[in-house]
Design an enzyme around this catalytic site. Structure first.
Site, PDB file in Angstrom:
ATOM      1  N   VAL A   1       0.846  -1.201   0.000  1.00  0.00           N
ATOM      2  CA  VAL A   1       0.000   0.000   0.000  1.00  0.00           C
ATOM      3  C   VAL A   1       0.883   1.252   0.000  1.00  0.00           C
ATOM      4  O   VAL A   1       0.625   2.206  -0.749  1.00  0.00           O
ATOM      5  CB  VAL A   1      -0.949  -0.006   1.212  1.00  0.00           C
ATOM      6  N   HIS A   2       1.914   1.252   0.821  1.00  0.00           N
ATOM      7  CA  HIS A   2       2.831   2.391   0.860  1.00  0.00           C
ATOM      8  C   HIS A   2       3.552   2.561  -0.476  1.00  0.00           C
ATOM      9  O   HIS A   2       3.729   3.678  -0.964  1.00  0.00           O
ATOM     10  CB  HIS A   2       3.858   2.205   1.989  1.00  0.00           C
ATOM     11  N   THR A   3       3.948   1.461  -1.069  1.00  0.00           N
ATOM     12  CA  THR A   3       4.643   1.508  -2.357  1.00  0.00           C
ATOM     13  C   THR A   3       3.735   2.055  -3.450  1.00  0.00           C
ATOM     14  O   THR A   3       4.150   2.898  -4.257  1.00  0.00           O
ATOM     15  CB  THR A   3       5.153   0.111  -2.749  1.00  0.00           C
TER      16      THR A   3
END
Length: 205
Positions: free
Chosen positions: A37-39
């Site tokens: 999700v962060h990526t």
């Protein structure tokens, strides 16, 4: 001391008097957000399908089972925290772009996250390891799931929680970092002990 419960949506002023080491609980919306999700948001520039402003994220990969009574069609049976430091690379930008107010995970985080929490007025908190079933009992309902193509552990699970915790504040809005502070104390204490040990041991050339 009264039990401190933060309820989403959380405002910056709700966090102003909280310090590292304080114990809090969370009521409201908690969304799992791990490595992928962060990526996707920070590195790939993809818009999140969930509005995180004023809300909380959990660095966790839950175990979900089908449940026809749930709004999402799932219920959680276990949800333990994953190592937060894995998200250090992107966490500061993630905070800036989403407006989230609370990050929950395992272990500490580094200087970038500390800076992001101070600038954007957010917290990082530690949920005790080994308590994944207890955490699941704090979830009232799994309301939604997004990005299921990432797989169960990496998807964004939107949960409604009640007094989720205990959560130990490891980074506050004032630049405090509990793990870094404890490292300094540990290093100060270990110096004389190591010196003493070295007087009694030797090694062969």
């Amino acid at each position: 001391m009264s039990k401190r419960v933060l309820t989403t949506p959380i405002k910056s002023e709700d966090l102003a008097d909280l310090k590292i080491g304080d114990v809090i609980y969370l009521t409201g919306t908690l969304v799992t957000s791990r490595d992928d999700v962060h990526t996707r948001l920070v590195k790939q520039g993809k818009a999140l399908p969930v509005d995180l402003k004023g809300k909380a994220i959990f660095h966790a990969g839950p175990i979900m089972v089908p449940d026809a009574q749930s709004g999402s069609g799932y219920r959680v049976v276990s949800i333990g925290p994953t190592t937060s430091m894995r998200m250090e690379k992107f966490q500061k930008e993630f905070i800036e772009e989403t407006g989230l107010k609370v990050i929950v995970g395992k272990g500490g985080m580094g200087p970038k996250t500390t800076e992001g929490c101070q600038q954007e007025k957010a917290l990082h908190c530690v949920f005790p390891g080994g308590c994944a079933v207890l955490a699941a009992h704090c979830v009232e309902e799994v309301e939604d799931v997004q990005w299921m193509d990432l797989g169960m552990p990496e998807a964004m699970w939107v949960m409604r929680v009640k007094e989720f915790g205990p959560l130990i504040i490891s980074i506050d809005t004032h630049g405090g970092n509990l793990f870094e502070q404890n490292k300094k104390v540990f290093n100060q204490l270990k110096g004389p002990i190591v010196d003493d040990i070295c007087q009694h041991v030797d090694y062969l050339d």
